[in-house]
Enzyme design. Sequence first.
Site, PDB file in Angstrom:
ATOM      1  N   HIS B  56     -22.622  20.143 -18.497  1.00  0.00           N
ATOM      2  CA  HIS B  56     -23.172  18.965 -19.437  1.00  0.00           C
ATOM      3  C   HIS B  56     -23.744  19.587 -20.762  1.00  0.00           C
ATOM      4  CE1 HIS B  56     -22.895  16.456 -15.945  1.00  0.00           C
ATOM      5  NE2 HIS B  56     -23.894  17.048 -15.245  1.00  0.00           N
ATOM      6  N   LYS B 104     -32.885  13.839 -14.034  1.00  0.00           N
ATOM      7  CA  LYS B 104     -32.047  12.808 -14.053  1.00  0.00           C
ATOM      8  C   LYS B 104     -31.712  12.269 -12.639  1.00  0.00           C
ATOM      9  CE  LYS B 104     -28.482  15.213 -15.787  1.00  0.00           C
ATOM     10  NZ  LYS B 104     -29.020  16.550 -15.574  1.00  0.00           N
ATOM     11  N   ASP B 109     -30.548  16.296  -7.517  1.00  0.00           N
ATOM     12  CA  ASP B 109     -31.760  16.845  -8.402  1.00  0.00           C
ATOM     13  C   ASP B 109     -32.915  16.288  -8.067  1.00  0.00           C
ATOM     14  OD1 ASP B 109     -29.586  17.712 -10.001  1.00  0.00           O
ATOM     15  OD2 ASP B 109     -30.022  16.649 -11.790  1.00  0.00           O
ATOM     16  N   HIS B 215     -20.002  13.155 -14.161  1.00  0.00           N
ATOM     17  CA  HIS B 215     -19.475  14.298 -13.129  1.00  0.00           C
ATOM     18  C   HIS B 215     -17.861  13.807 -13.056  1.00  0.00           C
ATOM     19  CE1 HIS B 215     -23.746  14.020 -12.348  1.00  0.00           C
ATOM     20  NE2 HIS B 215     -23.749  15.380 -12.546  1.00  0.00           N
TER      21      HIS B 215
END
Lengths: 330, 330
Positions: B56, B104, B109, B215
Site C-alpha cells: 500500500h 486499519k 491488524d 487488497h
Amino acid sequence: MKKLINAPETVLSESLDGFAAAHADIVTLGAERKFVRRKTLKPGKVGLVSGGGAGHEPLHAGFVGLGMLDAACPGQIFTSPTPDQIAAAMNAVDTGAGCLLIVKNYEGDVMNFEMAAEMAEGKVLSVVVDDDVAVERSTYSTGRRGVAGTLVVEKLVGAAAEESRTIDELQALAKAVNSRTRSMGVALSSCTVPAAGTPTFTLADDEMELGVGIHGEPGRRRVKLETADAIAAELVGSIIRDLEPRRSHGCLLVVNGFGGTPSIELYLMVNAATRMLREHGIEVARFLTGNYVTSLEMAGCSITVTELDDEFIRLWDAPVHTGALHWGRV
Amino acid sequence: MKKLINAPETVLSESLDGFAAAHADIVTLGAERKFVRRKTLKPGKVGLVSGGGAGHEPLHAGFVGLGMLDAACPGQIFTSPTPDQIAAAMNAVDTGAGCLLIVKNYEGDVMNFEMAAEMAEGKVLSVVVDDDVAVERSTYSTGRRGVAGTLVVEKLVGAAAEESRTIDELQALAKAVNSRTRSMGVALSSCTVPAAGTPTFTLADDEMELGVGIHGEPGRRRVKLETADAIAAELVGSIIRDLEPRRSHGCLLVVNGFGGTPSIELYLMVNAATRMLREHGIEVARFLTGNYVTSLEMAGCSITVTELDDEFIRLWDAPVHTGALHWGRV
C-alpha cells in the site's frame, strides 16, 4: 481501453481544470487553457517556461511554482504545444528580464518553441535537454531525447532564477546541468493514448523494452524480462559509461516511474541503482523517487544520474513549492 | 507477472532498504527491518505508531516523520505485521508519554496491534480507522475497512501530537477525524501479489469493481466501465449519504490512486468529484491528489472526503516532513 475519463477529446482540459483547482494557491490557468502559470510572479526575475505533450504528468505543470517554472504549456497527449500557446505563456510571465525556454529534444517541441521565441516581445533564450543515452536518434528526435533529466534542469535553474540571475547566466547553468545529466529507461508494458484507443506498442508477457522513450517509442532492444538488479546494472552502466562522472563527486539519483509501476518497486530500484553506482565508485548524495516524468500508465521506470558539485547541491536543496515537488522553507 | 523485482521473497526488504537510503534524513530502519522510525524523536511527545501489510506504499512508512507518524511496521505484502514488530516499534519511539496506535480495520491488524499493546511497557491507546463506506463487512474485516482515510487520521493527529497533547486527547481527536471521514474506491484492473504470481482477481476488458478493497477484495458490485463523471457521482454520492456533512463546512478531498492510474486521470477525477460535491452544496477547501494508499499496481482510485472545521484545517496545514508528504516550514 480502460481509463478514468469521460471522452478522449476532453481528457486534457478536464485534467487541467482539476489540477488548477487542486493547486489554486500556486497556479492559475491561462485563457483557453493555453498554459499553467505561477499565480504570483517575482518582478525582475527571468521567466522560466517549459512545456510539451501531455501524458507525462506531473511534467511540466506540476513543476510550476516557486523555485521552478513560471509557466508550462501542455500540448495534447504526446503532441507539442503550439507556438501560439508558448508565446502567450511568455508574454504572461515576462516581467522584463526575459524568458528562458526549457525544451525537451523532440523535433516538434524544438520547432514550436523556436517559432514562439521569434514571436515573443521580450528577450528569449532557450536550452534543449537531451539526457537520454538510450539512442542517438529516434522516432521523434534528431539527436538524443529529453526525458526525466528535464526536471533536474528545471529544479536547479529554477532555484538559480529565484536568486535574480541574468538570462545569460541561467542559460549557461541550464546547459551545464544538462551536460552533467544522463538518463535511461525500461518499459514493462505499453501505454494507450486515449484518442488512439489501443496500446502504442505491444510487449509479450515475458518481454521488456530497454531504452524505451517516454512516448513508448522504441529504445535499444526488446529482450526477455530480467531481474531488477540486471536492469539496474544495464541502465546505470549505460549512464556511467556516457557521463563519466568524477569519483570524488556525489550524484543525484532520480528513479522515475512511468505511471504504472508502484512505489514498492521504485524503491527497490533505488536500492539496486544505489548499489550499482557504489560499485562504480559513486555515492548518491541526493535522491528523488516517484512518478515525475510519465508515459500515461506505462509500467517501467527510468534512472537519471546528475553529477553534483556544491553549487548543484545547494540549488537542489533550495526551497521548491509546486504541485508535484515541495520542500524547504518558503 | 511483470515486476521490477529480484525475487518475490525479497521485495519488501529490498524496497525498505531503498526507502531508508532515499530518506535517511528523515527515517531509520529498525533492527531486522521490523519498523521504520523517525530519525529524531521529540521527548515528551506521544509516539504515533501505525503499520499494516506492505503493498500500500507510501502508506505507512512514507508518512513517518515530523508532523505525522513516529514509526510504521510493514508486514509482508497484504499481511499484517506481527505483534513482536509492533511492540519493538513502540519501545523504540515511546519517550515516556505513551504510544497511540493507528490501526486499519482488518481482523489481522486489529488482533496483532491488540496483542502488541499488551506487550508494551508504556501506556498504549489505539484507534481503529474504518472509513470505507463500500461494504459493511468484507473478506478481511468485521465492520467497515480502513482505507485512504487512514492518512487523514495520521496527518491531523500527527500535527496535534507535535503540540504535545496527551495521549487521551490524541485518541479522542483520532476518533473524531475517523468519524468525519469516508472513502470509497473503484478498480479498473487487479494487482498481482509477487508471492502468488497471478492476479488477485480478474476483470473483463469492459468491467470495473465498484467499492473495491485495497487488497483487491470484492466491493459492492462488478459493473460495466462507466465514465469518470458517473464513477465520481457514485463514489461521492455514497460518501455524502453516509457522512451527511454540514453544508456550511468545507471538506478535504483526497483523490487517491491505487498505483497503476496516472496523474492525468487522477486530476480529471478531482475535477469530476469537485463538481459532484458542489452539487451537494459542499465546497472543497483542501485537496490531496496522488498515489498514497495503493494496492500494488492496481488501476483505479478512491475518493475520500473529510468534513473540515477550523481546527482540522489548521492541523491539515501544519508542517509535515515525511517521505511522501511534505509541506510547511519545518
